[in-house]
Design an enzyme around this catalytic site. Sequence first.
Site, mmCIF file in Angstrom:
data_model
loop_
_atom_site.group_PDB
_atom_site.id
_atom_site.type_symbol
_atom_site.label_atom_id
_atom_site.label_comp_id
_atom_site.label_asym_id
_atom_site.label_seq_id
_atom_site.Cartn_x
_atom_site.Cartn_y
_atom_site.Cartn_z
ATOM 1 C CD GLU A 39 11.034 12.343 11.994
ATOM 2 O OE1 GLU A 39 9.921 11.937 12.349
ATOM 3 O OE2 GLU A 39 11.760 11.721 11.215
ATOM 4 C CD GLU A 90 14.036 0.209 8.914
ATOM 5 O OE1 GLU A 90 14.436 1.174 9.604
ATOM 6 O OE2 GLU A 90 14.685 -0.829 8.785
ATOM 7 C CE LYS A 118 -1.761 2.387 3.395
ATOM 8 N NZ LYS A 118 -1.610 3.736 2.823
ATOM 9 C CB CYS A 160 13.765 8.437 8.138
ATOM 10 S SG CYS A 160 14.625 7.403 6.959
#
Length: 473
Positions: free
Chosen positions: A373, A241, A168, A275
């Site tokens: 983040e 992850e 997906k 990331c």
Amino acid sequence: MTDYKNLIDGEMVDNGEWLDVLNPANEQVVGRVPACGKDELDRAVAAARRAFKDWRKTSQEERQKVVQGIAAAIKDNADELFRLLTTEQGKPHAQAQQEIYGAAGLAAAQSTLTLDDVVNQDDDQRLSRTRRVPVGVVGGIVPWNFPVMMAIQKIVPALVAGCTIVLKPSPFTPLTTLRIAELIKDVVPAGTVNIITGEDNLGPMITEHPDIDKITFTGSTATGKKIMEGASGDLKRITLELGGNDASIVLPDADVEKVAEQLFWSSFSNAGQVCIAAKRVYIHKDIYDDLSKAIAEYAKNVVVGDGSQQGTGVGPIQNKKQYERVLELIQDAKDNGYKFLTGGTKDPSGTGYYVPITILDNPPEDARIVAEEQFGPVMPLLKFDSIDEAIERANNSEYGLAGAVWTKDTDKGVEIAEQLETGTVWINEFMHLSPFSPFGGHKQSGFGAEYGIDGLKEFTYPQVITVKRDAVV
Ligand code: NAD
């Protein structure tokens, strides 16, 4: 505007219900994809289950040939694919090109990985060996920052390990992946690779689907926790992850001019939506002033704009939600009176999710823009006195994805790297991932690994077969 169909059981299909996909550079609709739900998911999972029966028995050579076919399909159509990727994702053409060729390269390289049997005991009493068997049907869920790379890094090891997959894409960036689906439709055996699109609510349906054996997910830590919960019902295998708040540590012996450019791109490549971007940059006090000035100078020559235009270095933020989050963090920094070297304003043009290159001058450690983040074109520069202090501050995070040390003294760099609580540490470079080295996060940056043999093993169960040699039968 083009309609992009899903790949289910070897056919490109749609269900008559559509989701619009926008170009973040101008907020115009650039394509539509099927809005799938439980019915389409059930069909895709059933196809993957049927295909698994034969695919699990294929030889390494047969799998390698199919995966190399995927690599070739991407490479041969790279020009069309990277332009489409820029249109839906926003990244500049050069960076989109890198992603497309990188995905083809990853597929070609990982097609060569093999999981050989390991002999545990071979003596008069018994022969015992461990073999790796595919887990079965994999559910892959990917984000919008590197949609093609992430899709390939799920599909390829699944196939190499002998699994089949239902993938997906993110609802924000499904177009290039579905175009690749069309290109590989006749390369992969029907049902081995299925790609279906839908809103975020399709994700939990995948996580909880009783006929999916494993989830491989890349995305935010918040969603990762939901996935772990959803997968716990039937103890699905999971690889997560997740997010990062990576620190770079610059020692006083670093070459200011050379490091300035590299540090800049370690934070601003893909508009900071990486990331493993440098999201906190710790600079020794002896070179802090010179290096921060050099980075700010470098930034002046980088153009923020539409990624399809030549000369653009930093594209828009990929979607409105993330755009608003980054602006909120910048506003918080302004409200708190932190000092900006560049940026800190909203782009006045009106359309497109543009955020100016924003560099902060030594904000406090607990500032939201440092502790969270950012996932945008934001770089907090932070001054440190001693190496021990820098290590402690770098480790003071719930995340543990990656980090970097910049120094002429590489032994010292390694000594520092060994004290960082992250899955990857680079000395004098950034973001380099090898198809053959494991990549994964410590702490809340993830669970398990991707890439290399460790990554491949995650798509398998170990099975130990023991033959008793001196048995009395
Ligand atoms: P996200 O978690 O919002 O979405 C990722 C995917 O999960 C999308 O396909 C989304 O539709 C799906 N999803 C959303 N809710 C779900 C649910 N409840 N159950 C199952 N699936 C669900 O992440 P994002 O905003 O697309 O991506 C940005 C994040 O991804 C950042 O935190 C970034 O650090 C992280 N990321 C990590 C890596 C890595 O390798 N560690 C790589 C890229 C991005």
